[in-house]
Design an enzyme around this catalytic site. Structure first.
Site, mmCIF file in Angstrom:
data_model
loop_
_atom_site.group_PDB
_atom_site.id
_atom_site.type_symbol
_atom_site.label_atom_id
_atom_site.label_comp_id
_atom_site.label_asym_id
_atom_site.label_seq_id
_atom_site.Cartn_x
_atom_site.Cartn_y
_atom_site.Cartn_z
ATOM 1 N N HIS A 115 0.965 5.260 1.239
ATOM 2 C CA HIS A 115 0.367 6.300 2.077
ATOM 3 C C HIS A 115 0.416 7.635 1.335
ATOM 4 O O HIS A 115 1.467 8.022 0.818
ATOM 5 C CB HIS A 115 1.160 6.470 3.381
ATOM 6 C CG HIS A 115 1.078 5.304 4.298
ATOM 7 N ND1 HIS A 115 0.192 5.255 5.341
ATOM 8 C CD2 HIS A 115 1.775 4.145 4.332
ATOM 9 C CE1 HIS A 115 0.346 4.114 5.984
ATOM 10 N NE2 HIS A 115 1.306 3.417 5.392
ATOM 11 N N HIS A 168 0.846 -1.189 0.000
ATOM 12 C CA HIS A 168 0.000 0.000 0.000
ATOM 13 C C HIS A 168 0.881 1.238 0.000
ATOM 14 O O HIS A 168 2.050 1.187 0.388
ATOM 15 C CB HIS A 168 -0.980 0.021 1.176
ATOM 16 C CG HIS A 168 -0.347 -0.078 2.521
ATOM 17 N ND1 HIS A 168 0.189 -1.255 3.012
ATOM 18 C CD2 HIS A 168 -0.180 0.844 3.488
ATOM 19 C CE1 HIS A 168 0.662 -1.040 4.229
ATOM 20 N NE2 HIS A 168 0.463 0.230 4.542
#
Length: 136
Positions: free
Chosen positions: A103, A101
């Site tokens: 941020h 992922h």
């Protein structure tokens, strides 16, 4: 491929509700439940890869384009003063959920988010060692 035990797989694929700010066939971008700053979001691929090193190149390319698009929209919507785009790999680097992922962290003057480090010095010895190992 999805990991049935992965919380981010479940969120990315709509099995768990989230505050979605963007979605396409490959990615979902959600507001982080533990934000560093107002508007902190996570870019989640819908397929499961533990980290950057497992991620296929075409997914990595699309992921950074999604990050750029959504960060721009967040910047315009929130009027922030800057942006951190952060991607952690491994426990030592701060990764706590082992589903790749990115941020997206809006930054505001004096926000105290603390995303920084104290610069060191590149020694001649380290430079030579690193460069010699990279040529191998």
């Amino acid at each position: 491929m999805k990991d049935v035990d992965c919380i981010f797989c479940k969120i990315a694929n709509g099995e768990i509700p989230s505050a979605t700010v963007y979605e396409d066939e490959d990615f979902r971008v959600i507001l982080d439940l533990g934000p560093a700053t107002k508007g902190h979001a996570l870019v989640l691929p819908k397929e499961h890869w533990a980290n950057l090193f497992e991620l296929p190149d075409e997914v990595a390319q699309k992921g950074i384009l999604v990050a750029k698009k959504v960060a721009g929209k967040l910047r315009d919507a929130l009027g922030c003063d800057g942006f951190n785009i952060v991607q952690n790999n491994g426990t030592a680097a701060g990764q706590t959920v082992f589903h790749f992922h990115i941020h997206l962290i809006p930054r505001y003057e004096n926000d105290q988010a603390g995303i920084s480090w104290t610069p060191g010095t590149l020694t001649e010895e380290d430079k030579k060692e690193i460069l010699s190992k990279m040529d191998a």
